[in-house]
Every structure is written in structure tokens, then in C-alpha cells.
Write a protein that holds these residues in place. Structure first.
Motif, PDB file in Angstrom:
ATOM      1  N   ALA A 126    -182.101  29.622  -4.619  1.00 21.86           N
ATOM      2  CA  ALA A 126    -181.921  28.290  -3.423  1.00 21.86           C
ATOM      3  C   ALA A 126    -180.688  27.824  -2.354  1.00 21.86           C
ATOM      4  O   ALA A 126    -181.141  28.305  -1.453  1.00 21.86           O
ATOM      5  N   THR A 127    -179.259  27.842  -2.919  1.00 23.41           N
ATOM      6  CA  THR A 127    -178.365  27.972  -2.419  1.00 23.41           C
ATOM      7  C   THR A 127    -178.290  29.424  -1.435  1.00 23.41           C
ATOM      8  O   THR A 127    -178.284  29.205  -0.535  1.00 23.41           O
ATOM      9  N   ALA A 128    -178.763  30.375  -2.305  1.00 17.48           N
ATOM     10  CA  ALA A 128    -178.899  31.950  -0.925  1.00 17.48           C
ATOM     11  C   ALA A 128    -179.055  32.037  -0.189  1.00 17.48           C
ATOM     12  O   ALA A 128    -178.857  32.021   0.802  1.00 17.48           O
ATOM     13  N   LEU A 129    -180.612  31.223  -0.764  1.00 16.08           N
ATOM     14  CA  LEU A 129    -181.817  31.132   0.280  1.00 16.08           C
ATOM     15  C   LEU A 129    -181.736  30.422   1.329  1.00 16.08           C
ATOM     16  O   LEU A 129    -182.360  30.315   2.426  1.00 16.08           O
ATOM     17  N   ARG A 163    -182.863  17.900 -10.541  1.00 12.87           N
ATOM     18  CA  ARG A 163    -183.501  16.500 -10.999  1.00 12.87           C
ATOM     19  C   ARG A 163    -184.916  17.169 -12.121  1.00 12.87           C
ATOM     20  O   ARG A 163    -184.832  16.838 -13.122  1.00 12.87           O
ATOM     21  N   ARG A 164    -185.833  18.098 -11.585  1.00 13.53           N
ATOM     22  CA  ARG A 164    -185.787  18.828 -12.985  1.00 13.53           C
ATOM     23  C   ARG A 164    -185.557  19.456 -13.554  1.00 13.53           C
ATOM     24  O   ARG A 164    -185.038  19.531 -15.386  1.00 13.53           O
ATOM     25  N   GLY A 165    -183.712  20.213 -13.486  1.00 13.31           N
ATOM     26  CA  GLY A 165    -183.038  20.476 -14.613  1.00 13.31           C
ATOM     27  C   GLY A 165    -182.496  19.411 -15.678  1.00 13.31           C
ATOM     28  O   GLY A 165    -182.745  19.791 -17.043  1.00 13.31           O
ATOM     29  N   VAL A 166    -182.297  17.857 -15.399  1.00 14.47           N
ATOM     30  CA  VAL A 166    -182.297  17.251 -16.080  1.00 14.47           C
ATOM     31  C   VAL A 166    -182.931  16.842 -17.092  1.00 14.47           C
ATOM     32  O   VAL A 166    -182.842  16.316 -17.958  1.00 14.47           O
ATOM     33  N   GLU A 167    -184.633  16.897 -15.856  1.00 13.55           N
ATOM     34  CA  GLU A 167    -185.060  16.161 -17.171  1.00 13.55           C
ATOM     35  C   GLU A 167    -185.832  17.206 -18.012  1.00 13.55           C
ATOM     36  O   GLU A 167    -186.527  16.929 -18.682  1.00 13.55           O
ATOM     37  N   SER A 168    -185.351  18.326 -17.715  1.00 12.99           N
ATOM     38  CA  SER A 168    -185.811  19.852 -18.912  1.00 12.99           C
ATOM     39  C   SER A 168    -185.264  20.070 -19.683  1.00 12.99           C
ATOM     40  O   SER A 168    -185.399  19.712 -21.075  1.00 12.99           O
ATOM     41  N   GLU A 169    -183.667  19.097 -19.413  1.00  8.25           N
ATOM     42  CA  GLU A 169    -183.155  19.088 -20.744  1.00  8.25           C
ATOM     43  C   GLU A 169    -182.980  18.196 -20.991  1.00  8.25           C
ATOM     44  O   GLU A 169    -182.451  17.702 -22.482  1.00  8.25           O
ATOM     45  N   PRO A 181    -182.767  23.682   1.960  1.00 11.66           N
ATOM     46  CA  PRO A 181    -182.628  22.348   2.257  1.00 11.66           C
ATOM     47  C   PRO A 181    -182.470  21.775   0.963  1.00 11.66           C
ATOM     48  O   PRO A 181    -182.378  21.905  -0.193  1.00 11.66           O
ATOM     49  N   ALA A 182    -181.531  20.684   1.469  1.00 11.37           N
ATOM     50  CA  ALA A 182    -180.455  20.098  -0.321  1.00 11.37           C
ATOM     51  C   ALA A 182    -181.105  19.264  -0.461  1.00 11.37           C
ATOM     52  O   ALA A 182    -181.232  19.200  -1.456  1.00 11.37           O
ATOM     53  N   ASP A 183    -182.233  18.886  -0.190  1.00  5.45           N
ATOM     54  CA  ASP A 183    -183.267  17.882  -0.698  1.00  5.45           C
ATOM     55  C   ASP A 183    -184.534  19.058  -1.533  1.00  5.45           C
ATOM     56  O   ASP A 183    -184.453  18.530  -2.589  1.00  5.45           O
ATOM     57  N   ARG A 184    -184.506  19.736  -1.621  1.00  6.77           N
ATOM     58  CA  ARG A 184    -185.422  21.050  -2.782  1.00  6.77           C
ATOM     59  C   ARG A 184    -184.426  21.278  -3.875  1.00  6.77           C
ATOM     60  O   ARG A 184    -184.616  21.132  -4.693  1.00  6.77           O
ATOM     61  N   ILE A 185    -182.718  21.325  -3.641  1.00  4.78           N
ATOM     62  CA  ILE A 185    -182.074  21.768  -4.345  1.00  4.78           C
ATOM     63  C   ILE A 185    -181.823  20.500  -5.077  1.00  4.78           C
ATOM     64  O   ILE A 185    -182.107  20.381  -6.218  1.00  4.78           O
ATOM     65  N   ASP A 186    -181.795  19.228  -4.654  1.00  2.00           N
ATOM     66  CA  ASP A 186    -181.197  18.524  -5.437  1.00  2.00           C
ATOM     67  C   ASP A 186    -182.600  18.038  -6.225  1.00  2.00           C
ATOM     68  O   ASP A 186    -182.400  17.543  -7.431  1.00  2.00           O
ATOM     69  N   ASP A 187    -183.881  18.349  -5.855  1.00  2.00           N
ATOM     70  CA  ASP A 187    -185.144  18.924  -6.700  1.00  2.00           C
ATOM     71  C   ASP A 187    -184.998  19.216  -7.916  1.00  2.00           C
ATOM     72  O   ASP A 187    -185.525  18.742  -8.763  1.00  2.00           O
ATOM     73  N   LEU A 188    -184.339  20.401  -7.022  1.00  2.76           N
ATOM     74  CA  LEU A 188    -184.254  21.619  -8.625  1.00  2.76           C
ATOM     75  C   LEU A 188    -183.137  21.240  -9.529  1.00  2.76           C
ATOM     76  O   LEU A 188    -183.447  21.061 -11.048  1.00  2.76           O
ATOM     77  N   GLU A 195    -187.811  27.524 -16.324  1.00  2.00           N
ATOM     78  CA  GLU A 195    -187.149  26.303 -16.829  1.00  2.00           C
ATOM     79  C   GLU A 195    -185.638  26.347 -16.365  1.00  2.00           C
ATOM     80  O   GLU A 195    -184.463  26.241 -17.864  1.00  2.00           O
ATOM     81  N   MET A 196    -184.877  27.815 -16.143  1.00  2.00           N
ATOM     82  CA  MET A 196    -183.371  28.309 -15.860  1.00  2.00           C
ATOM     83  C   MET A 196    -182.862  27.394 -14.765  1.00  2.00           C
ATOM     84  O   MET A 196    -182.708  28.038 -13.454  1.00  2.00           O
ATOM     85  N   PHE A 197    -182.755  26.399 -14.552  1.00  2.00           N
ATOM     86  CA  PHE A 197    -183.010  25.638 -13.013  1.00  2.00           C
ATOM     87  C   PHE A 197    -181.056  26.036 -12.595  1.00  2.00           C
ATOM     88  O   PHE A 197    -180.883  25.541 -11.747  1.00  2.00           O
ATOM     89  N   GLY A 198    -180.290  26.256 -13.477  1.00  2.00           N
ATOM     90  CA  GLY A 198    -179.392  26.959 -12.770  1.00  2.00           C
ATOM     91  C   GLY A 198    -179.172  27.461 -12.300  1.00  2.00           C
ATOM     92  O   GLY A 198    -178.673  27.634 -10.691  1.00  2.00           O
TER      93      GLY A 198
END
Length: 209
Positions: free
Chosen positions: A110-113, A125-131, A116-123, A101-104
Motif C-alpha cells: 500500500a505504501t509503494a502504491l 488496525r486490521r493487523g492489530v485485530e488479526s494478531e 492515503p494515510a487513512d488506508r494504511i492506518d486501516d491496514l 492476513e499478512m498485514f505487514g
């Protein structure tokens, strides 16, 4: 130099090797021992840097992966021309950071790889949910923004491809968050207006108007 180094205590050797100039002038036959000493002392950044600078790429990557720093390990592999290994490290790192849960950091991988934008956006969102677990939403938003600002600061002075990609992703995420907050505000205003109208109608009915 060897005799002088061997006479030092463990703590003295570690302190000595934390100076870049000293690491650079340490004889090659002592370099591996120096890297091991720094790693043993928990000075991971110094150990990895020394291993990298001495051409011990495999050792530098191993030290960083053991410490959970897949991002730096992948960057070292990339700079050494090991593109496939670098991509594998980013992939392993992204999954590791998601699990932790180290989403940053997961977003950075994910960005280095080139995800797609929706995958990064999902991360994001998951970071927000986790925090946000166990805390109010406003505090959660503050923590996410603070994490993004910290990531911004860590990129100051860097102009490599990965840094530029992460900076772009952060900018796009901030823009998305601003648009969502604006939409939420519009919905709230519309709801309030509707509630006021309903209240006025009720008052009119009560007054027999």
C-alpha cells in the motif's frame, strides 16, 4: 564448463549455483536450466536473483509471484522500467496479503502504491485485530511492535524510494500509536479520579457528613 556441470548430481548443482560467483560464470546456454534447478529445489531467492541478473525478467517475476513474493516481483518490474506491471503487482500483492492476513506486507504494498494515510492506518488496525484474536491485548501489541521492528531491520542499508516510504509510514504509525496510548492513559486517569471522588462522596454520606 558444460561437461563439468552436467556431471554433477542435482544436489551438487544446486549447491554450486547458490554461490553468486558460480551463477555469474555459468554459460548463457545453461542459465535457464540453472534457474529451473534452483526453483525446483525451493531456493526461490537464488532462482529469482539469477533470472533477474541474466535478463530473464519474466521468469524472475513468475517465480516470485508463484512463491507469493509480490513485493520483490514488483520491485524487479519497476527496476526493469515496467512501471504499469509493477503497479499491478503491488495491487495484486496487497490484496493477496490482506486475504492471507499478512498485514505487514500489505502495508508495504500500500505504501509503494502511495495509498492515503487513512488506508494504511486501516491496514495497521486490521493487523492489530488479526494478531489479537485469541490473545491478550498486551501480547498483541508486542507482536505488532516486533513485526514493525523486523520490517525496520529488513530496510537497513536500503535507500530506494520504497524503503524510504515504508520507513516514513512506520514512523508515522509509531507516532500515532504513542498519541493514542497517551490519550488512553489520560482517559484512564480521569476515570480513576472520578471513581475516587465518587468513593469519597459515598464515604461522606455513610458517615453522615
Amino acid at each position: 564448463m558444460r561437461e563439468e556441470f552436467e556431471r554433477m548430481t542435482f544436489e551438487q548443482k544446486v549447491s554450486y549455483l547458490m554461490e553468486r560467483e558460480n551463477r555469474n560464470k555459468l554459460p548463457d546456454d545453461l542459465a535457464r536450466e540453472g534457474v529451473a534447478l534452483l526453483a525446483q529445489a525451493g531456493e526461490i531467492e537464488y532462482a529469482a536473483a539469477m533470472a533477474r541478473d541474466r535478463g530473464m525478467i519474466d521468469e524472475a517475476i513468475r517465480i516470485l509471484v508463484d512463491a507469493g513474493d509480490y513485493l520483490w516481483a514488483a520491485l524487479i518490474a519497476k527496476n526493469a522500467g515496467r512501471m504499469s506491471q509493477s503497479e499491478m503487482l503491488y495491487q495484486d500483492g496487497m490484496q493477496f496479503y490482506i486475504d492471507m492476513e499478512m498485514f505487514g506486507r500489505a502495508i508495504s504494498a500500500a505504501t509503494a502504491l502511495g495509498m492515503p494515510a487513512d488506508r494504511i492506518d486501516d491496514l495497521f488496525r486490521r493487523g492489530v485485530e488479526s494478531e489479537s484474536r485469541g490473545m491478550d491485548l498486551e501480547h498483541s501489541r508486542g507482536m505488532i511492535e516486533s513485526a514493525m521492528e523486523s520490517l525496520d531491520i529488513s530496510l537497513i542499508g536500503r535507500e530506494d524510494e520504497i524503503a524510504l516510504q515504508i520507513t516514513k509510514a512506520l514512523s508515522e504509525e509509531r507516532e500515532r500509536r504513542m498519541k493514542e496510548e497517551a490519550r488512553a492513559l489520560e482517559v484512564l486517569r480521569a476515570d480513576n479520579l472520578s471513581a475516587d471522588n465518587d468513593l469519597n462522596i459515598d464515604d461522606q454520606e455513610k458517615n453522615g457528613e
